[in-house]
Write a protein that holds these residues in place. Structure first.
Motif, PDB file in Angstrom:
ATOM      1  N   GLN A  14       0.826  -1.201   0.000  1.00  0.00           N
ATOM      2  CA  GLN A  14       0.000   0.000   0.000  1.00  0.00           C
ATOM      3  C   GLN A  14       0.865   1.259   0.000  1.00  0.00           C
ATOM      4  OE1 GLN A  14      -2.221  -1.058   3.541  1.00  0.00           O
ATOM      5  NE2 GLN A  14      -4.115  -1.357   2.363  1.00  0.00           N
ATOM      6  N   LEU A  15       1.934   1.236   0.780  1.00  0.00           N
ATOM      7  CA  LEU A  15       2.846   2.379   0.824  1.00  0.00           C
ATOM      8  C   LEU A  15       3.507   2.603  -0.527  1.00  0.00           C
ATOM      9  CD1 LEU A  15       4.531   1.782   4.314  1.00  0.00           C
ATOM     10  CD2 LEU A  15       3.000   3.666   3.707  1.00  0.00           C
ATOM     11  N   GLU A  16       3.868   1.514  -1.177  1.00  0.00           N
ATOM     12  CA  GLU A  16       4.490   1.622  -2.495  1.00  0.00           C
ATOM     13  C   GLU A  16       3.512   2.199  -3.514  1.00  0.00           C
ATOM     14  OE1 GLU A  16       7.309   1.366  -5.517  1.00  0.00           O
ATOM     15  OE2 GLU A  16       7.521   1.247  -3.335  1.00  0.00           O
ATOM     16  N   ARG A  17       2.247   1.786  -3.429  1.00  0.00           N
ATOM     17  CA  ARG A  17       1.245   2.298  -4.354  1.00  0.00           C
ATOM     18  C   ARG A  17       1.031   3.796  -4.144  1.00  0.00           C
ATOM     19  NH1 ARG A  17      -2.679  -0.553  -2.916  1.00  0.00           N
ATOM     20  NH2 ARG A  17      -3.957   0.986  -1.815  1.00  0.00           N
ATOM     21  N   ILE A  18       0.971   4.215  -2.890  1.00  0.00           N
ATOM     22  CA  ILE A  18       0.810   5.640  -2.579  1.00  0.00           C
ATOM     23  C   ILE A  18       2.004   6.434  -3.096  1.00  0.00           C
ATOM     24  CG2 ILE A  18       0.719   7.323  -0.696  1.00  0.00           C
ATOM     25  CD1 ILE A  18      -0.851   5.220   0.913  1.00  0.00           C
ATOM     26  N   HIS A  19       3.194   5.865  -2.912  1.00  0.00           N
ATOM     27  CA  HIS A  19       4.416   6.527  -3.370  1.00  0.00           C
ATOM     28  C   HIS A  19       4.391   6.714  -4.882  1.00  0.00           C
ATOM     29  CE1 HIS A  19       8.763   7.479  -3.430  1.00  0.00           C
ATOM     30  NE2 HIS A  19       8.788   6.748  -4.545  1.00  0.00           N
ATOM     31  N   GLU A  20       4.015   5.669  -5.626  1.00  0.00           N
ATOM     32  CA  GLU A  20       4.003   5.739  -7.082  1.00  0.00           C
ATOM     33  C   GLU A  20       2.914   6.686  -7.586  1.00  0.00           C
ATOM     34  OE1 GLU A  20       6.203   4.561  -9.214  1.00  0.00           O
ATOM     35  OE2 GLU A  20       7.334   3.927  -7.435  1.00  0.00           O
TER      36      GLU A  20
END
Length: 205
Positions: A14-20
C-alpha cells in the motif's frame, strides 16, 4: 470513556502504491510546466504548486528539477520508441497505420512530450543527462522505422510515388511543426485535421 480506534498500519504494498501515485502526480504536473516554461524558467516550487503538494514533499521524490526533467525525457523517448515498435501492428492498411501514428503524435499528452524533446534539442539549459539520452535516439531512426510501411503503401497505390525518405521527412516536418504551435481553437483542433494533413502523402480516392 476512552475511544479506541482500530487502524491497521499500511502494508509495504500500500505504501508503495501511494508513493508511485504521488510520484506520477508530480510528473504529470511537471510535464505541463516544463513544456510551457522550459527547464530554465521552471522552479520546483512551481511544479509543487501545480501538483497541489508542498515544495518540501516534492524533494522526497526528486532531488532536483534536473533529475525530474531527465526522467520525463526518458519517458518521452520510451513512449516514442514503443509507439514506433507497434506501428506494424496497427490495424488496417499502410495509410491507416500512418494516420494512427499521426493521431498519436498530435494527442495532447504526446504533444507535451514532444515539446520537451524539442527543448533538449535546442536549449543550452537542458541537463547533460537528457542530451545524452536524446543522442541515442536520432530523428533518422524514426523515419527508418516508418519507411517499410510507407513503401508498402506506395506499392499498393495508397501513397504518392517518389523517394519515401523525402516524402516522409516533408510530412513529419509539418506534423512536428504543428505540435509546436498553439491550437487556433481547442486542444484537439489539429487532431481533427488529420485527413487534411494526410493529403500530403495519400492519394485521393
Amino acid at each position: 470513556m476512552e475511544l479506541k480506534t482500530d487502524v491497521s498500519p499500511l502494508t509495504d504494498q500500500q505504501l508503495e502504491r501511494i508513493h508511485e501515485e504521488r510520484k506520477s502526480q508530480i510528473k504529470q504536473a511537471a510535464l505541463k510546466v516544463f513544456a510551457q516554461h522550459g527547464i530554465a524558467g521552471t522552479k520546483i516550487s512551481s511544479i509543487a504548486a501545480a501538483a497541489g503538494i508542498s515544495q518540501g514533499l516534492s524533494y522526497r521524490y526528486f532531488n532536483s528539477k534536473e533529475e525530474l526533467y531527465t526522467e520525463l525525457v526518458r519517458e518521452a523517448l520510451y513512449e516514442a520508441d514503443s509507439t514506433l515498435g507497434r506501428l506494424h501492428e496497427f490495424p488496417g492498411s499502410p495509410a491507416d497505420q500512418i494516420r494512427e501514428l499521426t493521431r498519436i503524435m498530435l494527442d495532447r499528452e504526446h504533444r507535451l512530450y514532444f515539446l520537451l524533446i524539442r527543448q533538449v534539442q535546442i536549449s543550452e539549459d537542458a541537463p547533460d543527462a537528457a542530451k545524452k539520452l536524446l543522442a541515442q535516439h536520432p530523428p533518422e531512426k524514426t523515419i527508418e522505422n516508418i519507411i517499410p510501411i510507407f513503401i508498402k503503401g506506395q506499392q499498393e497505390g495508397e501513397f504518392y510515388e517518389g523517394d519515401p525518405v523525402e516524402l516522409l521527412l516533408c510530412y513529419f516536418s509539418v506534423i512536428t511543426g504543428l505540435m509546436l504551435q498553439e491550437s487556433p481553437a481547442d486542444e484537439d483542433f489539429w487532431s481533427r485535421q488529420i485527413d487534411v494533413l494526410m493529403r500530403m502523402v495519400k492519394k485521393s480516392g
